[in-house]
Design an enzyme around this catalytic site. Structure first.
Site, PDB file in Angstrom:
ATOM      1  N   PRO A 175      10.166  -4.244  19.326  1.00 38.21           N
ATOM      2  CA  PRO A 175      11.460  -4.152  18.635  1.00 38.21           C
ATOM      3  C   PRO A 175      11.628  -2.813  17.920  1.00 38.21           C
ATOM      4  CG  PRO A 175      10.377  -6.247  18.150  1.00 38.21           C
ATOM      5  CD  PRO A 175       9.375  -5.382  18.864  1.00 38.21           C
ATOM      6  N   GLY A 176      12.827  -2.239  18.011  1.00 32.60           N
ATOM      7  CA  GLY A 176      13.136  -1.015  17.280  1.00 32.60           C
ATOM      8  C   GLY A 176      12.311   0.182  17.701  1.00 32.60           C
TER       9      GLY A 176
ATOM     10  N   THR B  84       4.789  11.092   7.623  1.00 34.01           N
ATOM     11  CA  THR B  84       4.934  10.992   9.072  1.00 34.01           C
ATOM     12  C   THR B  84       6.313  11.440   9.528  1.00 34.01           C
ATOM     13  OG1 THR B  84       5.017   9.397  10.908  1.00 34.01           O
ATOM     14  CG2 THR B  84       5.595   8.576   8.746  1.00 34.01           C
ATOM     15  N   ASP B  85       6.416  11.834  10.793  1.00 29.60           N
ATOM     16  CA  ASP B  85       7.723  12.179  11.352  1.00 29.60           C
ATOM     17  C   ASP B  85       8.599  10.949  11.575  1.00 29.60           C
ATOM     18  OD1 ASP B  85       6.319  11.060  13.484  1.00 29.60           O
ATOM     19  OD2 ASP B  85       6.596  12.751  14.841  1.00 29.60           O
ATOM     20  N   GLU B  86       8.005   9.759  11.542  1.00 31.76           N
ATOM     21  CA  GLU B  86       8.771   8.552  11.844  1.00 31.76           C
ATOM     22  C   GLU B  86       9.842   8.241  10.804  1.00 31.76           C
ATOM     23  OE1 GLU B  86       6.723   5.190  13.473  1.00 31.76           O
ATOM     24  OE2 GLU B  86       4.950   6.394  13.950  1.00 31.76           O
TER      25      GLU B  86
ATOM     26  N   ASN C 197       4.871   8.673  26.886  1.00 26.89           N
ATOM     27  CA  ASN C 197       3.698   7.798  26.813  1.00 26.89           C
ATOM     28  C   ASN C 197       3.052   7.628  28.181  1.00 26.89           C
ATOM     29  OD1 ASN C 197       4.093   7.488  24.083  1.00 26.89           O
ATOM     30  ND2 ASN C 197       5.042   5.470  24.240  1.00 26.89           N
TER      31      ASN C 197
ATOM     32  N   THR D  32       0.821  -1.218   0.000  1.00 25.46           N
ATOM     33  CA  THR D  32       0.000   0.000   0.000  1.00 25.46           C
ATOM     34  C   THR D  32       0.850   1.261   0.000  1.00 25.46           C
ATOM     35  OG1 THR D  32      -1.838  -1.115   1.119  1.00 25.46           O
ATOM     36  CG2 THR D  32      -1.753   1.301   1.263  1.00 25.46           C
TER      37      THR D  32
ATOM     38  N   TYR E  49       7.066   0.026   8.891  1.00 26.06           N
ATOM     39  CA  TYR E  49       6.120   1.106   8.590  1.00 26.06           C
ATOM     40  C   TYR E  49       6.848   2.369   8.158  1.00 26.06           C
ATOM     41  CZ  TYR E  49       3.380   5.283   9.528  1.00 26.06           C
ATOM     42  OH  TYR E  49       2.805   6.525   9.429  1.00 26.06           O
TER      43      TYR E  49
ATOM     44  N   ASP F 250       9.118  -4.104  25.735  1.00 21.33           N
ATOM     45  CA  ASP F 250       9.172  -3.099  24.685  1.00 21.33           C
ATOM     46  C   ASP F 250       9.097  -3.758  23.313  1.00 21.33           C
ATOM     47  OD1 ASP F 250       9.257  -0.547  23.738  1.00 21.33           O
ATOM     48  OD2 ASP F 250      11.287  -0.099  24.420  1.00 21.33           O
TER      49      ASP F 250
ATOM     50  N   ASN G 298       2.399  12.594  15.871  1.00 23.05           N
ATOM     51  CA  ASN G 298       1.307  11.707  16.256  1.00 23.05           C
ATOM     52  C   ASN G 298      -0.015  12.468  16.341  1.00 23.05           C
ATOM     53  OD1 ASN G 298       3.499   9.937  16.754  1.00 23.05           O
ATOM     54  ND2 ASN G 298       2.311   8.890  18.343  1.00 23.05           N
TER      55      ASN G 298
ATOM     56  N   SER H 253       8.581   2.120   4.844  1.00 20.61           N
ATOM     57  CA  SER H 253       7.679   2.165   3.689  1.00 20.61           C
ATOM     58  C   SER H 253       7.222   3.590   3.407  1.00 20.61           C
ATOM     59  CB  SER H 253       6.473   1.236   3.907  1.00 20.61           C
ATOM     60  OG  SER H 253       5.623   1.717   4.942  1.00 20.61           O
ATOM     61  N   LYS H 254       7.003   4.371   4.451  1.00 21.92           N
ATOM     62  CA  LYS H 254       6.625   5.774   4.252  1.00 21.92           C
ATOM     63  C   LYS H 254       7.800   6.586   3.717  1.00 21.92           C
ATOM     64  CE  LYS H 254       3.276   7.608   4.992  1.00 21.92           C
ATOM     65  NZ  LYS H 254       2.113   7.871   4.093  1.00 21.92           N
TER      66      LYS H 254
END
Length: 362
Positions: A300-301, A142-144, A267, A108, A168, A298, A197, A171-172
């Site tokens: 991964p990554g 995204t900021d990621e 968080n 996608t 994710y 946690d 976010n 891919s972005k």
């Protein structure tokens, strides 16, 4: 020609307009009569036509169920509706799901963006003036893609090197690079926004804030990864929608604009604030919602911190977020309390299975 051309408003082809951010954007556009909307959405698990129920009698809104990977459908829609701009929200977005099953994210987010760019290029090249000069392709990212920050690092800027750490975000990042390349190679008039976010109404409850709200109301554990000190910047979705529209009409083609909420929170603090709000809005005798907080292994990554410098959009386009985080969070909790039917419709057996798979085995 479509029935959307009854007025003098521009027409926008929006992909992924039944998802969280896309639906909020579509509703805002039609509320303020900024444009007519053609909404193409695959209707995956995170999309919901109930999000757009108030538009069912709107003759200048049209919905098509379909996939951005369907090049024939894309060409047909562009030819039929002759949009003045394309806004690409269509994406798989949940990091946890990308870790367990990355294939959909590649298909996608990367291939789908490529197909949309190809169809847009072919459509744009056939346009005549002045429609050709006014056309825009706006890609929502995204900021990621920028990776992770320490607590003392300066915030991400538009020129921060990409360093994605999950399937994710990778891919972005790839999609962002494709959009950039179509501007530089073919002169396609592209724009890209990278946001922090989002939170607010209509968010599918796999993400932190709605997951916390609904788990708390149902007396379930409130899972927090690691030590809970991961930091995110939180952007109220309607502020984001305002920024997207501003970039669309005033942004400089070929440019990227970072959009932030100026609200960095750990968080753990976010979850504790939700619990405090619920203690007031939905109190239970001799009970505090924060007692449900639990710390789990946690993922991964897991990026430690995201922070965004949005001085470019502020300086060049005059945008700043309006919503204070505490007020926006209160509005969000209240929305979920007031929309139990919507919540029930999305929290299916499939959703419950995913929650069990992702959290109960950690």
């Amino acid at each position: 020609m479509s029935n959307l051309n009854k007025n003098d408003l521009p027409t926008l082809l929006v992909t992924g307009g039944a998802g969280f951010i896309g639906a909020n954007f579509v509703l805002q556009v039609r509320k303020f009569k900024w444009a007519n909307i053609v909404n193409l959405d695959k209707l995956t698990y995170a999309s919901n036509l109930q999000n757009l129920a108030e538009l069912q009698d709107d003759t200048n809104y049209y919905f098509i169920q379909g996939d951005v990977n369907n090049s024939e459908l894309l060409s047909y829609l562009l030819e039929k509706y002759q949009p003045d701009a394309i806004i690409n929200f269509a994406a798989e977005t949940h990091v946890d799901r990308s870790i367990i099953s990355p294939h959909n994210f590649i298909q996608t987010n990367i291939v789908g963006t490529f197909e949309l760019l190809e169809a847009s290029k072919a459509y744009w090249q056939k346009l005549t003036s002045p429609k050709k000069e006014k056309f825009r392709f706006l890609h929502i990212s995204t900021d990621e893609v920028y990776g992770s920050l320490s607590s003392t690092d300066p915030a991400f800027r538009e020129d921060t090197p990409y360093a994605p750490n999950s399937p994710y975000s990778a891919s972005k990042a790839a999609a962002d690079h494709l959009v950039r390349s179509y501007y530089h190679t073919y002169n396609l008039p592209t724009l890209t926004t990278n946001c922090s976010n989002n939170y607010g109404p209509l968010q599918f409850p796999e993400k932190l804030i709605p997951l916390t709200i609904l788990n708390a109301l149902n007396g379930k554990s409130l899972p927090i990864y690691g030590d809970g000190q991961n930091i995110r910047d939180w952007l109220y979705v309607r502020d984001h929608c305002d920024a997207i529209y501003l970039v669309l009409i005033e942004g400089c083609i070929g440019e990227t604009y970072n959009i932030c909420g100026m609200n960095e929170q750990t968080n753990l603090v976010v979850v504790e604030k939700i619990c405090a709000i619920l203690d007031k809005l939905a109190p239970k005798d001799n009970f505090q919602y924060s007692s449900l907080i639990s710390f789990i292994k946690d993922r991964p990554g897991h990026d430690r911190r995201y922070g965004i410098d949005c001085s470019k959009i502020s300086k060049n386009l005059g945008w700043k977020p309006k919503e204070n985080f505490d007020v926006g969070l209160l509005k969000t909790v209240q929305w979920y309390l007031n929309n139990s039917a919507w919540v029930d419709s999305v929290c299916t057996g499939t959703y419950q299975g995913w929650i069990k798979q992702n959290y109960e085995t950690r």
